[in-house]
Design an enzyme around this catalytic site. Sequence first.
Site, PDB file in Angstrom:
ATOM      1  N   HIS A 211       9.604   9.261  18.348  1.00 23.93           N
ATOM      2  CA  HIS A 211       9.943   8.719  19.748  1.00 23.93           C
ATOM      3  C   HIS A 211      10.715   9.675  20.687  1.00 23.93           C
ATOM      4  O   HIS A 211      11.311  10.826  20.181  1.00 23.93           O
ATOM      5  CB  HIS A 211      10.856   7.662  19.514  1.00 23.93           C
ATOM      6  CG  HIS A 211      10.614   6.649  18.688  1.00 23.93           C
ATOM      7  ND1 HIS A 211      10.797   6.851  17.125  1.00 23.93           N
ATOM      8  CD2 HIS A 211      10.153   5.359  18.756  1.00 23.93           C
ATOM      9  CE1 HIS A 211      10.430   5.723  16.624  1.00 23.93           C
ATOM     10  NE2 HIS A 211       9.972   4.872  17.414  1.00 23.93           N
TER      11      HIS A 211
ATOM     12  N   ASP B  24       6.662   6.324   7.788  1.00 17.37           N
ATOM     13  CA  ASP B  24       7.819   5.690   8.703  1.00 17.37           C
ATOM     14  C   ASP B  24       8.624   5.044   7.570  1.00 17.37           C
ATOM     15  O   ASP B  24       8.479   3.645   7.341  1.00 17.37           O
ATOM     16  CB  ASP B  24       7.137   4.652   9.411  1.00 17.37           C
ATOM     17  CG  ASP B  24       7.976   3.988  10.429  1.00 17.37           C
ATOM     18  OD1 ASP B  24       9.208   4.382  10.468  1.00 17.37           O
ATOM     19  OD2 ASP B  24       7.685   3.140  11.344  1.00 17.37           O
TER      20      ASP B  24
ATOM     21  N   ASP C 195      11.792  -0.112   4.830  1.00 13.52           N
ATOM     22  CA  ASP C 195      11.203   1.346   5.377  1.00 13.52           C
ATOM     23  C   ASP C 195      11.290   2.263   4.057  1.00 13.52           C
ATOM     24  O   ASP C 195      11.754   3.143   4.010  1.00 13.52           O
ATOM     25  CB  ASP C 195      11.767   1.920   6.641  1.00 13.52           C
ATOM     26  CG  ASP C 195      11.143   1.178   7.641  1.00 13.52           C
ATOM     27  OD1 ASP C 195      10.028   0.838   7.571  1.00 13.52           O
ATOM     28  OD2 ASP C 195      11.908   1.265   8.752  1.00 13.52           O
TER      29      ASP C 195
ATOM     30  N   GLU D  21       1.485  -0.885   9.660  1.00 12.05           N
ATOM     31  CA  GLU D  21       2.540  -0.332   8.762  1.00 12.05           C
ATOM     32  C   GLU D  21       2.588  -1.412   7.601  1.00 12.05           C
ATOM     33  O   GLU D  21       2.825  -2.807   7.712  1.00 12.05           O
ATOM     34  CB  GLU D  21       3.919  -0.496   9.554  1.00 12.05           C
ATOM     35  CG  GLU D  21       5.114  -0.184   8.585  1.00 12.05           C
ATOM     36  CD  GLU D  21       6.318   0.467   9.527  1.00 12.05           C
ATOM     37  OE1 GLU D  21       6.108   0.830  10.549  1.00 12.05           O
ATOM     38  OE2 GLU D  21       7.464  -0.015   9.078  1.00 12.05           O
TER      39      GLU D  21
ATOM     40  N   ASP E   9      14.148  10.359  19.991  1.00  9.53           N
ATOM     41  CA  ASP E   9      14.656  11.038  18.535  1.00  9.53           C
ATOM     42  C   ASP E   9      14.903  12.403  18.685  1.00  9.53           C
ATOM     43  O   ASP E   9      15.795  12.835  18.081  1.00  9.53           O
ATOM     44  CB  ASP E   9      13.501  10.982  17.516  1.00  9.53           C
ATOM     45  CG  ASP E   9      12.681   9.435  17.249  1.00  9.53           C
ATOM     46  OD1 ASP E   9      13.663   8.551  17.210  1.00  9.53           O
ATOM     47  OD2 ASP E   9      11.775   9.388  16.945  1.00  9.53           O
TER      48      ASP E   9
ATOM     49  N   GLU F 222       1.228  -1.151  17.310  1.00 11.19           N
ATOM     50  CA  GLU F 222       1.895  -1.388  15.967  1.00 11.19           C
ATOM     51  C   GLU F 222       2.343  -2.816  15.744  1.00 11.19           C
ATOM     52  O   GLU F 222       3.275  -3.052  16.145  1.00 11.19           O
ATOM     53  CB  GLU F 222       2.914  -0.379  15.712  1.00 11.19           C
ATOM     54  CG  GLU F 222       3.439  -0.509  14.343  1.00 11.19           C
ATOM     55  CD  GLU F 222       4.388   0.908  13.989  1.00 11.19           C
ATOM     56  OE1 GLU F 222       4.364   1.773  14.563  1.00 11.19           O
ATOM     57  OE2 GLU F 222       5.364   0.543  13.229  1.00 11.19           O
TER      58      GLU F 222
ATOM     59  N   ASP G 140       1.266   3.379   9.286  1.00  5.79           N
ATOM     60  CA  ASP G 140       2.630   3.805   8.901  1.00  5.79           C
ATOM     61  C   ASP G 140       2.949   3.381   7.655  1.00  5.79           C
ATOM     62  O   ASP G 140       2.864   2.370   6.982  1.00  5.79           O
ATOM     63  CB  ASP G 140       3.577   3.058   9.769  1.00  5.79           C
ATOM     64  CG  ASP G 140       3.961   3.905  11.152  1.00  5.79           C
ATOM     65  OD1 ASP G 140       3.256   4.891  11.226  1.00  5.79           O
ATOM     66  OD2 ASP G 140       4.796   3.412  11.702  1.00  5.79           O
TER      67      ASP G 140
ATOM     68  N   HIS H 297       5.681  -3.990   7.831  1.00  4.36           N
ATOM     69  CA  HIS H 297       5.398  -4.866   8.566  1.00  4.36           C
ATOM     70  C   HIS H 297       4.372  -6.125   8.310  1.00  4.36           C
ATOM     71  O   HIS H 297       4.521  -7.256   8.505  1.00  4.36           O
ATOM     72  CB  HIS H 297       4.781  -4.297  10.068  1.00  4.36           C
ATOM     73  CG  HIS H 297       5.727  -3.413  10.569  1.00  4.36           C
ATOM     74  ND1 HIS H 297       5.382  -2.666  11.798  1.00  4.36           N
ATOM     75  CD2 HIS H 297       6.928  -2.738  10.163  1.00  4.36           C
ATOM     76  CE1 HIS H 297       6.424  -1.900  11.918  1.00  4.36           C
ATOM     77  NE2 HIS H 297       7.506  -2.157  11.426  1.00  4.36           N
TER      78      HIS H 297
END
Length: 439
Positions: A104, A342, A312, A271, A107, A235, A299, A274
Site C-alpha cells: 500500500h 497477506d 491472516d 483471499e 506502508d 478484493e 492473497d 476473507h
Amino acid sequence: MKDLFPMVPRVAYEGPASDKELAFKYYDPEAVSGGPGGKTQKEALRFSVAFWHSMTGTGLDPFGSGTMQRPWDGISDPMEIARLRMRALFELTEKLSIPFFCFHDRDIAPEGESLRESNRKLDEIVAFTKELMASSPTRLLWGTANLFYNPRYAHGAATSPEPKVFAYAAAQAKKALEVTKELGGENFVFWGGREGYETLLNTDMKREQEDLARFLHMAVDYAKEIGFKGQFLIEPKPKEPTKHQYDSDAAACFGFLEEYDLLPHFKLNIETNHATLAGHTMQHELRYAREHGILGSVDANQGDELLGWDTDQFPTNLYGSTLAMYEILKNGGLHSGGLNFDAKVRRASFKPQDLAAAHVAGMDCMARGYAAAGRMIADGKIDKLLAERYKGWSEGLGASIAAGKETFASLEAYALDLKDIELESGRQEYLESLVNRYL
Ligand code: XUL
Ligand code: CO
C-alpha cells in the site's frame, strides 16, 4: 550492503527429508517438476511478500504493544525506517527466492501533513525502491492505496457521504497508480476496507455503490491516460472493519462489476481468510471466480476455524492449499496474478527468523498443494466422476432441455406418468478419500 537479517541464510531446497527450519522441503524454485505446465515452480506459483505485514507490521494488537524485533528498532526518523524496511524486503525476497512483493502507498512511506507532502515522501521511497530493483530480481506484483487507515476515511473513501473525502481518495489512488506503474507493477488492487456500512439507518446504499463504481471507472480512465497496462483487481471481504462491506464475496463482486459495466476491466484478488469470513471455502470463491472469468490473483493465508475474524495466518493447511491450487490450475494459472502472502507472523513469533520460517512454511504448503493438485488433475478420476454425474445432460432428454427445446408444458407431458426415477450416489466420502490419496 550490510545484511539487515544476518541470522537469515539464503534458503535452499533440501527436499522432504530435511529437518532444517530454514530449508525448503517442497518448494524447489527452479524445478519444473511438481505440477503440470512446463513452468518452473517459481514461475508457476508467483509468490509475493506483503510489505504491510512483513515489514510495516509491529505485532501490535488491541491488548498490547508491538513485539517484533526488527533492524529499525530504536530509529526515530520515519524516512530512515522506510528505507531500511525496503532494503529488508529485498533481502528477504532474494534470500527466499520470492519473485514479487505488494504494498500500500502508506506502508512504504510515511504520510505527511498534506497529500502534497505525502506524495513527496512517497516519491523519495519509490526512487530508492527503483534503485534496489535495478540490481535485484524482485518485481512488483501489485500496488494499492491505503484508503482505510486515516481518520478521514471513517465513513468510507469512495463511499463517503462527504465529497471532499471522495476527492482526497481519488487523488491518493491516482498517485498510487502512478507509482505502481513507475515500479512496473503487474496489477493494481482495490480492497474496500471502509466501503460499506455499520448501520443502514445512516446509509444510502444505492448512492454509495454508484459512487464506488464511479470511482473505479475514474481509475480505469486514468490508467488508460497514463498507459498503465496492469490488471485491476477487487478484493472481496464481507466484514471487518465495517459490519457489511459492499465487495462481500466473489458473487457480490461479479454482480457489482456487471451492473456498473466494470467487468471488462476488473478481476478479483481472492483471499483465503476473507472467504472463510464470508462463510465460504476458498475453493468455492476460486471456483466462482474462475467460472465467471474473473480469477485474477490470490492473497494466500488462512484463518482459524475457532475465531471469527481475519487472523491472516500463513497458510499451512495442505488440504486447503491443494483444493485452492486445483482451481488455480483449472484456471490455467494466475496469469498476471500471484500468490501473495497477506499473512502476519503471530505476535509471539517476534524474531526475524520467524518471519523467514513463516514464508518457508507458506511456500512449502502451497508448493505441496500445487503438486498434489497436479496429481489430482493428471490422474483424472475426479474429472471423470464429475463428467459421469452430469452425463444425462449430453444425451436424450437432458440434451434437449439444455438446447432450450423444452418447455414447462412439454416436460409436464414427459413427467406426468414417470415412476421410479433412478438416482446415482453422490459418493462424497469416496471422493474425499480420493483427495487424501493425492496429498
Ligand atoms: C485486508 C486485506 C488488505 C488487502 C489490501 O483484510 O486483505 O491487506 O489485501 O488492501
Ligand atoms: Co488481502
